[in-house]
Design an enzyme around this catalytic site. Structure first.
Site, PDB file in Angstrom:
ATOM      1  CD  GLU A   1     -40.342  17.864  13.856  1.00 35.92           C
ATOM      2  OE1 GLU A   1     -41.592  18.063  14.018  1.00 35.92           O
ATOM      3  OE2 GLU A   1     -39.638  18.815  14.675  1.00 35.92           O
TER       4      GLU A   1
ATOM      5  N   GLY B   1     -46.213  24.616  17.248  1.00 36.52           N
ATOM      6  CA  GLY B   1     -47.801  24.121  17.763  1.00 36.52           C
ATOM      7  C   GLY B   1     -48.948  25.499  17.331  1.00 36.52           C
TER       8      GLY B   1
ATOM      9  CG  HIS C   1     -42.794  14.542  17.509  1.00 40.51           C
ATOM     10  ND1 HIS C   1     -43.443  15.713  17.158  1.00 40.51           N
ATOM     11  CD2 HIS C   1     -41.617  14.518  16.702  1.00 40.51           C
ATOM     12  CE1 HIS C   1     -42.454  16.577  16.747  1.00 40.51           C
ATOM     13  NE2 HIS C   1     -41.416  15.585  16.471  1.00 40.51           N
TER      14      HIS C   1
ATOM     15  NE  ARG D   1     -35.781  25.423  13.904  1.00 42.27           N
ATOM     16  CZ  ARG D   1     -36.232  24.564  14.664  1.00 42.27           C
ATOM     17  NH1 ARG D   1     -35.269  23.706  15.436  1.00 42.27           N
ATOM     18  NH2 ARG D   1     -37.442  24.559  15.160  1.00 42.27           N
TER      19      ARG D   1
END
Length: 642
Positions: A274, A165, A208, A296
């Site tokens: 994502e 963010g 999301h 990761r």
């Protein structure tokens, strides 16, 4: 399989990796900073190596020192965890050059996904849908403003090298673009050393949703999706798997896109792709777009493990050791539903300000999985992320799992620092979230309701007072003098308010309390019952008593001789709320300021905190310079007396 690995990390994720590795018969080497000499991950490991000072730049970011520790201890591979060096391709190159194995993707794969603009171009070529936006090299403010206008407001400014963010700003009008751009660039420069940004279309009802992928360098599979829409300021709060409302068609499309993304870069190991999803018309396979790939293991990986029965760390070790993917896509399936709540040391009423402190008590119910890097007695340090634990539950349906999460949070006990536990509990009772109607703006819209507390009950106050006076032991002498029942009084401090209590101890098994003008009966019958309710658990540390009722309430025993007559607070002095680095000072002596004006920026716990004027006034003196390291409570700016 490896005989010994080194974990180049700390806290919860280091403990998580050690747990699986040791079950597989693999010895583990921990590394630690000055601040972590007695940390949980150090105690769990088979051996440990000191690598430097408390600041990450002096320890956990020193790749050369970590590699040397691996060589000297005979470790064959390095697991990076998440954060720190986990997505640093130069570190991966150095690990390879030292003849060690990096338990993760190649440096080339990390580089390809490291910059958001280049990654999006690569994904477009691979047939993965991307969000409409500008990802070019021209960083001229006028050009970026033109691009934003062409995309159409609202838009999102995002740091190219961003994450967590940071360097991200929502801009709703052309007039606000310039200031937002400056702010995003400044934060990005501080956090990543790179102030380049991209501009994207802002989705009006965004969700999301991310796909867990796993590759062997050639082929990849997906382990379905996680919904991480419950966020505050782009920071995930509660994650779940699978995503509510997901259709088979949408899942297949997203899973295939995730696999294409992984195979396009020859991905090896665990990764997460994502996506931003437009949920304004339900979940549709033509309404999701690539955001970024995290090369990761993710913080929220336990929910995927819960619904698939797969240990992702075990898979990481096996694939890094040269084995094939343990399962094919057709072997993977979803079982039930899982949630993960991130428990942090933070002061929610003060704007979720990260907190420090020593954990005097820490307990989780046995029904949940609690991944934690701290124990009772450990200190939440200002140097690192203030996470206490990840509370994970699993159930046959979403409704059952959510109820399990609610119960687990209510039964979690933390004392010694403020936490977001009550806030997490409120989210489990949010009607929209319970129904699966969730998007990334839910917390922001309903924050006021989510922060509303139920208030301290008389039963909680009496429980604390009983402990303060030592009246919980049921002996024949309890509360009696030679001539009869004993009357006693005590004062407790709760949220700055002094509470006066009186008790008449009628027998070892019955007490009559007066609190807030009301009479409360405490009786012992196989255990204390206060006001008709079983006495809650209580933890004591010095003068502080924590009653574990409604997520925990802290009381201080007041010594009448030490009462502070100035408890109302001093609005003249702007203090550092926690230890940190004074990043900038905007005030100068003689300057007139208004209430809410930003006077300084404090950098602490990987975030920037604006320190504001508490009232209108004139600056009398500035007591700290930019670049100074200060302790909690240090005076930074003083206003002249009214």
């Amino acid at each position: 399989m490896f005989n010994k690995i080194l974990i180049a990390n700390r806290g919860e994720i280091a403990c998580r990796v050690i747990e699986t590795a040791q079950k597989m018969g693999v010895s583990c080497v921990a590394v630690y900073s000055d601040a972590d000499a007695s940390a949980k991950h150090v105690q769990m490991a088979d051996e440990a190596v000191h690598i430097g000072g408390a600041a990450p730049a002096e320890s956990y970011l020193k790749g050369d020192v970590i590699i040397q520790a691996a060589l000297e201890t005979g470790a064959q591979a390095i697991h990076p965890g998440y954060g720190f060096l986990s997505e640093n391709p130069d570190f991966v190159d150095a690990v390879d050059a030292a003849g060690l194995t990096f338990i993760g993707p190649s440096a080339d794969a990390i580089r390809k996904m490291g910059l958001k603009d280049a990654a999006k171009a690569l994904m477009e070529d691979a047939g993965v849908p991307v969000v409409p936006g500008y990802h070019g090299d021209n960083q001229d403010p006028a050009h970026l403003a033109e691009a934003a206008a062409a995309i159409g407001y609202p838009v999102l400014i995002k740091a190219v090298a961003g994450g967590g963010g940071k360097g991200m700003r929502l801009v709703e009008t052309p007039e606000a673009f310039s200031d937002a751009l400056d702010s995003a660039r400044g934060e990005a420069k501080t956090a990543f050393g790179n102030d380049a940004v991209l501009v994207e279309k802002f989705v009006s009802k965004p969700r999301h949703i991310e796909v867990q992928v796993f590759g062997d360098g050639t082929h990849a599979v997906h382990l379905f999706e996680r919904d991480c829409s419950l966020q505050r300021r782009h920071q995930k709060v509660i994650e779940e798997a699978p995503a509510p409302g997901m259709t088979a068609e949408m899942r297949a499309a997203m899973g295939q896109a995730g696999v294409r993304a992984a195979e396009a870069i020859g991905y090896k190991g665990a990764g997460t792709v994502e996506f931003i999803v437009d949920a304004s018309d339900g979940l549709r396979p033509d309404r999701f777009w690539f955001m970024e790939m995290n090369t990761r293991l993710q913080v929220e990986h336990p929910v995927t493990e819960a619904i698939t029965g797969i240990d992702l760390v075990e898979w990481q070790l096996r694939v890094a050791a040269g084995e094939n993917l343990p399962k094919q896509q057709s072997d993977l399936s979803i079982n039930g539903h899982a949630f993960e709540a991130r428990l942090y040391a933070e002061d929610v009423p003060k704007g979720f300000l990260p907190a420090t402190g020593t954990l005097t008590h820490l307990r989780f119910p046995p029904e949940c999985r609690a991944d934690s890097g701290v124990r009772a007695g450990d200190t939440i340090s200002p140097w690192y992320d203030p996470m206490i634990a990840k509370v994970v539950v699993h159930g046959p349906t979403r409704a059952v799992a959510l109820e399990s999460l609610h119960r687990a949070l209510r039964q979690t006990e933390v004392a010694g620092t403020v936490t977001n536990l009550a806030f997490l509990g409120a989210l489990t009772r949010h009607g929209g979230f319970a129904s699966g109607d969730v998007d990334t703006g839910l917390i922001g819209r309903d924050l006021e309701d989510l922060l509303r507390t139920s208030g301290t009950t008389n039963a909680s106050v009496v429980a604390a007072a009983m402990i303060a006076l030592g009246l919980t032991e049921t002996t024949s002498e309890t509360g009696f003098t030679l001539w009869g029942p004993l009357h006693r009084a005590v004062q407790l401090l709760r949220d700055g308010e002094v509470l006066d209590l009186d008790v008449q101890v009628e027998s070892p098994y019955r007490q009559v309390w007066t609190v807030n003008g009301a009479q409360v009966i405490a009786q012992h019958n196989g255990g204390w019952v206060i006001d008709g309710q079983r006495m809650p658990h209580v933890a004591v540390a010095g003068p502080r008593i924590t009653v574990f009722d409604d997520y925990g309430r802290a009381f201080e025993i007041v010594d009448p001789l030490d009462r502070d007559s100035s408890a109302a607070g001093d609005t003249n002095v702007i203090e550092a709320p926690m230890p940190g680095l004074v990043k900038a000072v905007f005030a100068s002596a003689g300057q007139a300021v208004k209430e809410g004006d930003r006077l300084a920026i404090l950098e602490a716990m990987k975030m920037e905190h604006s320190l504001l004027a508490a009232r209108d006034g004139v600056v009398a003196e500035v007591l700290a310079d930019a670049g100074a390291q200060v302790e909690a409570g240090a005076a930074l700016v003083r206003l002249a007396e009214d």
